[in-house]
Write a protein that holds these residues in place. Structure first.
Motif, short mmCIF file in Angstrom:
data_model
loop_
_atom_site.label_atom_id
_atom_site.label_comp_id
_atom_site.label_asym_id
_atom_site.label_seq_id
_atom_site.Cartn_x
_atom_site.Cartn_y
_atom_site.Cartn_z
N MET A 1 41.38 -52.65 -35.68
CA MET A 1 40.87 -53.35 -36.41
C MET A 1 41.94 -52.78 -37.59
SD MET A 1 38.51 -56.40 -37.71
CE MET A 1 38.83 -56.97 -36.54
N VAL B 1 45.00 -53.70 -39.97
CA VAL B 1 44.86 -54.84 -41.57
C VAL B 1 45.30 -53.58 -42.99
CG1 VAL B 1 43.86 -56.32 -40.09
CG2 VAL B 1 42.20 -55.18 -41.40
N HIS C 1 30.54 -53.68 -45.32
CA HIS C 1 31.14 -54.27 -43.44
C HIS C 1 30.05 -54.45 -42.91
CE1 HIS C 1 30.71 -50.39 -41.96
NE2 HIS C 1 31.07 -49.88 -42.63
N GLN D 1 38.48 -52.09 -42.19
CA GLN D 1 38.27 -52.78 -41.28
C GLN D 1 38.98 -54.38 -41.99
OE1 GLN D 1 34.95 -52.91 -39.12
NE2 GLN D 1 34.04 -54.37 -39.82
N GLU D 2 37.73 -54.44 -43.12
CA GLU D 2 38.13 -55.67 -43.91
C GLU D 2 38.74 -55.89 -45.19
OE1 GLU D 2 33.86 -56.23 -44.77
OE2 GLU D 2 34.18 -57.21 -41.55
N THR E 1 40.54 -59.11 -46.33
CA THR E 1 40.17 -60.21 -47.13
C THR E 1 39.59 -59.48 -48.29
OG1 THR E 1 39.19 -60.33 -44.83
CG2 THR E 1 37.91 -61.07 -46.98
N VAL F 1 32.03 -64.93 -37.03
CA VAL F 1 33.59 -63.98 -36.73
C VAL F 1 34.26 -64.98 -37.32
CG1 VAL F 1 32.84 -61.37 -37.60
CG2 VAL F 1 34.16 -62.57 -35.43
N ASP G 1 36.45 -67.20 -39.13
CA ASP G 1 37.03 -66.43 -39.83
C ASP G 1 38.10 -66.03 -40.08
OD1 ASP G 1 34.81 -65.28 -40.99
OD2 ASP G 1 35.84 -64.66 -42.47
N ALA G 2 37.78 -64.55 -39.05
CA ALA G 2 39.09 -63.36 -38.98
C ALA G 2 39.46 -63.92 -37.42
CB ALA G 2 37.80 -62.47 -38.21
N PRO H 1 41.80 -67.79 -38.46
CA PRO H 1 41.26 -68.19 -40.36
C PRO H 1 42.74 -68.84 -40.22
CG PRO H 1 43.14 -66.40 -39.36
CD PRO H 1 42.50 -67.01 -37.93
N ASN I 1 36.47 -69.24 -47.35
CA ASN I 1 36.46 -68.77 -48.07
C ASN I 1 36.82 -69.56 -48.91
OD1 ASN I 1 37.55 -66.39 -46.14
ND2 ASN I 1 39.00 -67.65 -45.40
#
Length: 316
Positions: free
Chosen positions: A41, A45, A89, A100-101, A104, A289, A291-292, A295, A304
């Motif tokens: 991931m 990203v 995280h 990984q974030e 975001t 999770v 929101d992931a 999205p 968000n």
């Protein structure tokens, strides 16, 4: 209170794909499965600096002499001495990495108008409690005491994170209260891991959704509490803390189909009862999770927006 056991329609096809992936080789430790997935991931990203925002890695040396990564997101062209979100995280304490974030945090830094610093704490079970929280808190103190290095205002620091990051954020807030540094203005807890016991209704109920179900959560906590199985310190498991007074205002969000639902709600209630300004959001039909996973869903967009709004109010 009994919540409706029903997934949001937009999650159903996504989870079908998510849970139909080939099983890992038999005997592969769960942390290795998660680490592999989250590393993949991160590669997908990960972001780089742009003319809007600088992304760079800084490092500090922890109390054990280990060099520890701090991934810094710094908006360009909006002045100096910015507010700071110190981020931890997710990954169940046993997996994960700041990258990984990236996407975001990139968007959050721009939307809030702040610097975000994400700490690469040591992972369990190789480094059980208190190693992860020590890394997180020591990094937080380093950032606050070296504010000019990060272009931040040391009087406007918030902590935040999702899942294991939410757990570590609560512990950072508790340590900051105990040690009287730094003076945090906000804690943002997204579907946080807060209770190792597995005694809530949601823990008993959410067993086969496929996203951080009961057994995964219990395993994550067993890795984290590997060396303190009998006399568990309050700092390790925030739901056990009796006195939650004088903590920074909190934002807490969780879905009704999340194994962590009830502990998040209970913690919000305990904070509010202790006089802490607390904002709780519960999203019907949403899993861990969410929101992931979805999205573009209304729930993810509302979440968000609400999280960003809470940060902005804290930094006013």
């Amino acid at each position: 209170m009994k919540y409706k056991y029903e997934l949001a329609p937009e999650l159903v096809p996504v989870l079908k794909v998510y849970t139909s992936q080939p099983a890992p080789p038999q005997g592969t430790p769960l942390q290795e499965v998660f680490r592999s997935n989250l590393k993949m991931m991160a590669e997908q990203v990960g972001v780089k600096s742009t003319n809007e925002l600088t992304v760079e890695n800084k490092y500090f040396t922890n109390s054990e002499g280990i060099e520890t990564q701090l991934r810094v997101f710094k908006p360009q062209k909006i002045g100096t001495s910015l507010p700071c979100v110190y981020w931890m995280h997710g990954g169940g304490t046993m997996s994960g990495l700041p990258e990984q974030e990236d996407s975001t945090l990139y968007q959050m830094a721009l939307a809030i108008g702040c610097v975000i610093v994400s700490v690469n704490y040591r992972l369990t079970p190789e480094h059980p409690y208190p190693a992860p929280i020590n890394d997180c808190y020591e990094g937080l103190v380093y950032v606050s005491e070296n504010a000019s290095l990060f272009n931040i205002n040391p009087d406007k620091i918030a902590v935040g994170g999702g899942s294991a990051g939410g757990l570590l954020s609560t512990s950072c807030a508790l340590l900051a209260r105990k040690n009287k540094k730094p003076n945090l203005v906000h804690q943002s807890l997204t579907y946080p891991m807060l209770d190792h016991r597995g005694i809530t209704e949601s823990s008993k109920e959410i067993t086969n959704v496929g996203v951080w179900d009961r057994d995964m959560n219990l395993y994550g906590f067993s890795c984290y509490l590997k060396n303190v199985k009998d006399n568990i310190p309050e700092l390790a498991v925030p739901i056990l803390v009796n006195d939650l007074s004088n903590l920074p205002p909190a934002f807490i969000a969780v879905g009704t189909m999340d194994v962590l639902r009830d502990e998040a709600i209970e913690y919000a209630q305990k904070l509010a009862a202790s006089g802490v300004i607390t904002e709780l959001h519960i999203y019907p039909g949403m899993t861990h999770v969410f929101d992931a996973l979805v999205p573009d869903s209304k729930a993810a967009k509302d979440f968000n927006a609400a999280r960003i709004s809470a940060f902005k109010r804290a930094f006013e």
